[in-house]
Design a protein around this motif. Sequence first.
Motif, PDB file in Angstrom:
ATOM      1  N   ILE A   7       0.839  -1.205   0.000  1.00 16.07           N
ATOM      2  CA  ILE A   7       0.000   0.000   0.000  1.00 16.07           C
ATOM      3  C   ILE A   7       0.871   1.250   0.000  1.00 16.07           C
ATOM      4  O   ILE A   7       0.596   2.212  -0.719  1.00 16.07           O
ATOM      5  N   PHE A   8       1.934   1.248   0.780  1.00 14.81           N
ATOM      6  CA  PHE A   8       2.839   2.400   0.826  1.00 14.81           C
ATOM      7  C   PHE A   8       3.476   2.657  -0.541  1.00 14.81           C
ATOM      8  O   PHE A   8       3.499   3.790  -1.023  1.00 14.81           O
ATOM      9  N   LEU A   9       3.964   1.608  -1.187  1.00  9.74           N
ATOM     10  CA  LEU A   9       4.579   1.778  -2.503  1.00  9.74           C
ATOM     11  C   LEU A   9       3.553   2.202  -3.550  1.00  9.74           C
ATOM     12  O   LEU A   9       3.853   3.002  -4.444  1.00  9.74           O
ATOM     13  N   GLY A  10       2.347   1.675  -3.448  1.00  8.84           N
ATOM     14  CA  GLY A  10       1.295   2.079  -4.372  1.00  8.84           C
ATOM     15  C   GLY A  10       0.940   3.545  -4.227  1.00  8.84           C
ATOM     16  O   GLY A  10       0.810   4.270  -5.219  1.00  8.84           O
ATOM     17  N   LEU A  12       2.860   5.867  -2.932  1.00 10.66           N
ATOM     18  CA  LEU A  12       4.034   6.642  -3.333  1.00 10.66           C
ATOM     19  C   LEU A  12       4.106   6.780  -4.850  1.00 10.66           C
ATOM     20  O   LEU A  12       4.380   7.865  -5.371  1.00 10.66           O
ATOM     21  N   SER A  13       3.836   5.711  -5.577  1.00 11.54           N
ATOM     22  CA  SER A  13       3.869   5.793  -7.041  1.00 11.54           C
ATOM     23  C   SER A  13       2.724   6.658  -7.572  1.00 11.54           C
ATOM     24  O   SER A  13       2.897   7.397  -8.543  1.00 11.54           O
ATOM     25  N   LEU A  14       1.555   6.603  -6.936  1.00  6.51           N
ATOM     26  CA  LEU A  14       0.444   7.452  -7.347  1.00  6.51           C
ATOM     27  C   LEU A  14       0.766   8.927  -7.125  1.00  6.51           C
ATOM     28  O   LEU A  14       0.529   9.760  -8.002  1.00  6.51           O
ATOM     29  N   THR A  16       3.730  10.255  -6.969  1.00  6.55           N
ATOM     30  CA  THR A  16       4.782  10.612  -7.929  1.00  6.55           C
ATOM     31  C   THR A  16       4.203  10.865  -9.313  1.00  6.55           C
ATOM     32  O   THR A  16       4.581  11.818  -9.993  1.00  6.55           O
ATOM     33  N   ALA A  17       3.271  10.037  -9.745  1.00  4.00           N
ATOM     34  CA  ALA A  17       2.642  10.224 -11.059  1.00  4.00           C
ATOM     35  C   ALA A  17       1.840  11.522 -11.105  1.00  4.00           C
ATOM     36  O   ALA A  17       1.897  12.264 -12.091  1.00  4.00           O
ATOM     37  N   LEU A  18       1.105  11.802 -10.057  1.00  4.32           N
ATOM     38  CA  LEU A  18       0.322  13.044 -10.025  1.00  4.32           C
ATOM     39  C   LEU A  18       1.228  14.266 -10.024  1.00  4.32           C
ATOM     40  O   LEU A  18       0.986  15.229 -10.740  1.00  4.32           O
ATOM     41  N   PHE A  19       2.288  14.222  -9.227  1.00  6.23           N
ATOM     42  CA  PHE A  19       3.227  15.339  -9.188  1.00  6.23           C
ATOM     43  C   PHE A  19       3.909  15.506 -10.539  1.00  6.23           C
ATOM     44  O   PHE A  19       4.067  16.623 -11.030  1.00  6.23           O
ATOM     45  N   GLY A  20       4.312  14.401 -11.138  1.00  7.68           N
ATOM     46  CA  GLY A  20       4.972  14.465 -12.441  1.00  7.68           C
ATOM     47  C   GLY A  20       4.076  15.043 -13.514  1.00  7.68           C
ATOM     48  O   GLY A  20       4.513  15.833 -14.348  1.00  7.68           O
ATOM     49  N   SER A  21       2.786  14.674 -13.485  1.00  2.00           N
ATOM     50  CA  SER A  21       1.879  15.211 -14.510  1.00  2.00           C
ATOM     51  C   SER A  21       1.626  16.697 -14.289  1.00  2.00           C
ATOM     52  O   SER A  21       1.421  17.440 -15.238  1.00  2.00           O
ATOM     53  N   PHE A  22       1.618  17.145 -13.039  1.00  2.03           N
ATOM     54  CA  PHE A  22       1.453  18.580 -12.782  1.00  2.03           C
ATOM     55  C   PHE A  22       2.714  19.354 -13.127  1.00  2.03           C
ATOM     56  O   PHE A  22       2.665  20.454 -13.649  1.00  2.03           O
TER      57      PHE A  22
END
Length: 147
Positions: A7-10, A12-14, A16-22
Motif C-alpha cells: 500500500i505504501f509503494l502504491g 508513493l507511485s500514485l 509521484t505520477a500526479l506530481f509528475g503530470s502537474f
Amino acid sequence: MSRRRFIFLGLLSLITALFGSFYFYDFDTVLFKIIKKDLAYLKLSNQQIETFVLDAKKENHWERKFFDWKKQYFMRVGFMIVSFWNSFPYYYKYNQYKSELVGDFLLSTDFFMNRMDVDADITYVALYNPYKRACSNPFSNLYYPGA
C-alpha cells in the motif's frame, strides 16, 4: 512483501505520477505532442500546431466544448501513462478524447478542403467554429465532386 509495504509503494507511485503530470506536462504541451505524434504522416510544421494551441487557449475553446479541467487532467495523466505502456484501464476513453482533439485540429486546417491530400502542405486556417466560419462544410460535395 507485506500488505503495508504494498500500500505504501502504491500510494508513493500514485503521488509521484500526479506530481509528475502537474510539474512536467501542462495541457498545452500534451496537446502539442498528441497532435504531432498522431499526424506524423502529414506535412505539418510545428508553427501550425503552436498557433492552434495558442488560439484555442486564447478563446477558451476547450471550456466551451465541455473539455473541462477534469478531462484535461485525464489527458495529461493518460499521455504520461501511454508513453510507458500501451494500455491502461481507461485507454478507450483516452483514445476517444485524443481523437476529438486531433479532429478539432484537422477541422481547423485546410486538410479537408484540399480533399485530404496527405502529400500537400497543411495550413492552419482558424479555430473550427461553425458559428464563426459560415458555410464551411469540409465534407461538402463541392470538394468531392466524384463521390
